[in-house]
Design an enzyme around this catalytic site. Structure first.
Site, short mmCIF file in Angstrom:
data_model
loop_
_atom_site.label_atom_id
_atom_site.label_comp_id
_atom_site.label_asym_id
_atom_site.label_seq_id
_atom_site.Cartn_x
_atom_site.Cartn_y
_atom_site.Cartn_z
N HIS A 1 9.00 2.80 15.32
CA HIS A 1 9.66 3.86 14.54
C HIS A 1 10.98 4.30 15.14
O HIS A 1 11.48 5.37 14.83
CB HIS A 1 8.71 5.06 14.40
CG HIS A 1 7.47 4.73 13.64
ND1 HIS A 1 6.28 5.44 13.79
CD2 HIS A 1 7.21 3.77 12.71
CE1 HIS A 1 5.36 4.91 12.99
NE2 HIS A 1 5.90 3.91 12.33
N SER B 1 -7.33 8.88 26.69
CA SER B 1 -6.85 7.83 27.60
C SER B 1 -6.63 8.38 29.01
O SER B 1 -6.80 7.65 29.99
CB SER B 1 -5.55 7.23 27.07
OG SER B 1 -4.51 8.21 27.03
N CYS C 1 26.51 6.70 13.48
CA CYS C 1 27.11 7.30 12.29
C CYS C 1 26.89 6.36 11.11
O CYS C 1 26.42 5.23 11.27
CB CYS C 1 28.61 7.55 12.50
SG CYS C 1 29.64 6.06 12.42
N ASN D 1 -9.29 6.82 20.73
CA ASN D 1 -8.64 8.01 20.18
C ASN D 1 -9.64 9.15 20.09
O ASN D 1 -10.83 8.93 19.86
CB ASN D 1 -8.08 7.72 18.78
CG ASN D 1 -7.19 8.84 18.28
OD1 ASN D 1 -6.11 9.06 18.81
ND2 ASN D 1 -7.61 9.56 17.25
N ASP E 1 9.83 8.70 22.05
CA ASP E 1 10.22 9.48 23.24
C ASP E 1 10.72 8.63 24.41
O ASP E 1 11.26 9.15 25.38
CB ASP E 1 9.05 10.36 23.71
CG ASP E 1 7.75 9.58 23.89
OD1 ASP E 1 7.80 8.43 24.39
OD2 ASP E 1 6.68 10.11 23.52
N CYS F 1 32.67 11.72 13.90
CA CYS F 1 32.58 10.55 14.76
C CYS F 1 33.97 10.22 15.31
O CYS F 1 34.88 9.93 14.52
CB CYS F 1 32.03 9.36 13.98
SG CYS F 1 32.11 7.80 14.88
#
Length: 323
Positions: free
Chosen positions: A153, A311, A161, A292, A129, A220
């Site tokens: 990630h 957190s 493309c 967590n 994000d 593209c």
């Protein structure tokens, strides 16, 4: 080809160890105060920014019917693959604006403060994000941010493309809008009325009873200038079943190996790409603290100190205690 979505084996009989915010602040501050810690974050950090986590407090998918598109499906060159890309880009077209407009929360800003003060010189995030970048953008130049924050990630904010031409996601979003005026009208109406779709952390939305066959994935422009017709686009996100590039994998291990301790925040560690970093830290006998709410893949591992608390309840006070 069979690719499975990572899951967590939970033990319903295991007692949950709770801790008060004050005690958690003291433990975390003591852990981070020596500095030279590498931080690994997951979707739980962004929940307070309005971006839903994949899993709930029990470690299971909050949407049991969640069906992500796998890498081999997205890259399929057949008509079936084209249909998968239509499905992906329609859902992503609708789901990207909430991610684009999300703002960092108190956890992001607390982490940014600890980064700036050099207590967390390295950050490895599973999140796509970009909120860690937003939180510290007023303190660091973009080049420095890229050196200090590793997006394990990938990111939703760039698209490329199949021939390697890369554009910012905002520009690609405009291309999708121009190619699909009916869906642009739908998005505009959502924004006007304040309606929100159910968005996943990867910018995907839940759609039922919708046909994807009329959604146009634009070509593209750069490929067209080069005499090629190409409408195969992919966000710079690692899909289920896709391998992490070796340079990213190697850097993630380097960030752990160069640290003196590892702090893990807001993640179940269900994906092996993150879990293996914790394993590597333990192999090197580095202290590991995990914060967590709910079960994780590292629960019960010798050398991992787990604190069962959000957190958002403690990090701001941790900053006050350390700085």
């Amino acid at each position: 080809m069979r690719v499975s979505v990572p899951t967590i084996i939970t033990s319903s009989g295991a007692p949950k160890q709770t801790i008060s915010p004050a005690a958690a602040v003291e433990r975390i501050a003591g852990f981070l105060a020596p500095g030279k810690a590498t931080l690994i974050t997951g979707a739980g950090v962004s929940v307070a920014s309005g971006i839903r986590a994949y899993r709930g407090k029990d470690g299971r998918y909050m949407n049991p019917n969640y069906q992500p598109i796998f890498y081999h499906e997205l890259t399929d060159q057949s008509e079936k693959g084209f249909a998968f890309r239509q499905r992906y880009w329609l859902r992503s077209y609708l789901g990207y604006p909430p991610v684009r407009d999300a703002l960092p929360n108190t956890s992001h800003y607390a982490i940014a403060a600890l980064q700036y003060a050099s207590y967390l010189p390295r950050l490895v995030t599973q999140n796509v994000d970009g909120l860690h970048h937003k939180a510290i953008a007023h303190l660091w130049e973009p080049e420095h941010i890229q050196k200090q924050i590793l997006e394990l990630h990938g990111t939703l904010h760039r698209v490329h493309c199949m021939r390697g031409h890369t554009v910012p996601r905002g520009i690609f979003q405009d291309w999708l809008s121009a190619s699909n005026p009916r869906w642009k009208e739908f998005v505009d109406n959502l924004e006007k009325t304040g309606q929100k779709l159910r968005t996943n952390p990867d910018g995907d939305v839940e759609l039922e009873g919708v046909s994807y066959t009329d959604f146009v994935v634009p070509g593209c422009p750069q490929c067209t200038l080069e005499g090629q017709q190409n409408s195969f686009h992919k966000p710079e996100v690692i899909f289920f079943g896709e391998s992490i590039p070796s340079r990213i994998k190697n850097r993630s291990f380097h960030d752990v190996e160069e640290s003196e301790r590892v702090f893990v925040l807001g993640t179940t560690l269900a994906t092996y790409s993150a879990f293996r970093l914790v394993k590597r830290a333990l192999e090197l006998r580095k202290p590991v603290m995990l914060l967590n709410v709910g079960p994780t893949r590292a629960d019960g591992l010798p050398g991992v100190e787990k604190l069962e608390i959000s957190s958002s309840l403690v990090l701001r006070d941790v900053v006050r205690a350390i700085l």
